[in-house]
Each structure stands twice: as structure tokens, then as C-alpha cells.
Design a protein around this motif. Sequence first.
Motif, PDB file in Angstrom:
ATOM      1  N   THR A   6      31.936  27.493  52.684  1.00 54.01           N
ATOM      2  CA  THR A   6      32.636  26.706  53.693  1.00 54.01           C
ATOM      3  C   THR A   6      34.013  26.337  53.150  1.00 54.01           C
TER       4      THR A   6
ATOM      5  N   ARG B 260      37.683  24.314  54.167  1.00 57.59           N
ATOM      6  CA  ARG B 260      38.373  23.417  55.091  1.00 57.59           C
ATOM      7  C   ARG B 260      39.800  23.248  54.602  1.00 57.59           C
TER       8      ARG B 260
ATOM      9  N   LYS C 125      43.236  21.196  55.247  1.00 55.71           N
ATOM     10  CA  LYS C 125      43.916  20.074  55.910  1.00 55.71           C
ATOM     11  C   LYS C 125      45.401  20.378  55.920  1.00 55.71           C
TER      12      LYS C 125
ATOM     13  N   ARG D 239      45.211  19.592  63.459  1.00 56.62           N
ATOM     14  CA  ARG D 239      43.820  19.412  63.062  1.00 56.62           C
ATOM     15  C   ARG D 239      43.477  20.290  61.866  1.00 56.62           C
ATOM     16  N   PRO D 240      42.491  19.867  61.067  1.00 55.86           N
ATOM     17  CA  PRO D 240      42.074  20.712  59.947  1.00 55.86           C
ATOM     18  C   PRO D 240      41.372  21.979  60.445  1.00 55.86           C
ATOM     19  N   ILE D 241      41.454  23.039  59.664  1.00 52.21           N
ATOM     20  CA  ILE D 241      40.808  24.304  59.989  1.00 52.21           C
ATOM     21  C   ILE D 241      39.553  24.421  59.142  1.00 52.21           C
ATOM     22  N   ARG D 242      38.420  24.761  59.769  1.00 49.62           N
ATOM     23  CA  ARG D 242      37.173  24.983  59.040  1.00 49.62           C
ATOM     24  C   ARG D 242      36.736  26.424  59.226  1.00 49.62           C
TER      25      ARG D 242
ATOM     26  N   TRP E 277      33.495  29.087  58.084  1.00 50.77           N
ATOM     27  CA  TRP E 277      32.187  29.299  57.489  1.00 50.77           C
ATOM     28  C   TRP E 277      32.014  30.791  57.251  1.00 50.77           C
TER      29      TRP E 277
ATOM     30  N   ASP F 191      38.386  21.537  45.072  1.00 54.65           N
ATOM     31  CA  ASP F 191      39.406  20.822  45.839  1.00 54.65           C
ATOM     32  C   ASP F 191      40.780  21.192  45.278  1.00 54.65           C
TER      33      ASP F 191
END
Length: 86
Positions: free
Chosen positions: A7, A9, A11, A16-19, A21, A73
Motif C-alpha cells: 500500500t 499513500r 500526500k 487529496r492524498p493518492i492511495r 494498493w 515513510d
Amino acid sequence: MMPQLLTARVKRPAGRPIRIWVPVLPVLLILSPVLVLATAVAVVACLVYRIRVWRALGAGWRIVSALPGSQFDIEHGRTAVLVTIR
């Protein structure tokens, strides 16, 4: 156990953040010819540098098996990326 899902993500500073999977098994099946080639190159490199092939491949598998539960991160400026491996 092999990782099942990746996953990601992102920011962004504006919006908006993009996710995303990514299921790992279908990607491995699609990239399996490249994986076979990479394994052959690794075996040749082990023979050139006189490293035991089975120990090197075993160490690689242990690293892949340890990936589930890992989080990465990355922050740069106002953009942040979070990658989770399940």
C-alpha cells in the motif's frame, strides 16, 4: 511468509492524498521471466565472487520473508510518501 499487499499513500501539498494498493502475487507472476533472469545473474555473481549460492539465495528469501509489517515513510518538503507492506 511472502508479502501479500503493498500500500502506498502520497500526500501532496495541494489536493487529496493518492492511495495505491498493489497485490504482490500477480505482479510477481507477470515479472517472473525477469525474476528468473535476475536469479541466474545472482548465481553467476556468487560464483565469480566465491560466495555459496544456496546461502546467498537463502539470505535473499529471508529478507523477502521479513518484509510483511514494514513501513517506509519518506518526506521531502511538503510531499510525503508512506509505503506499507502487508
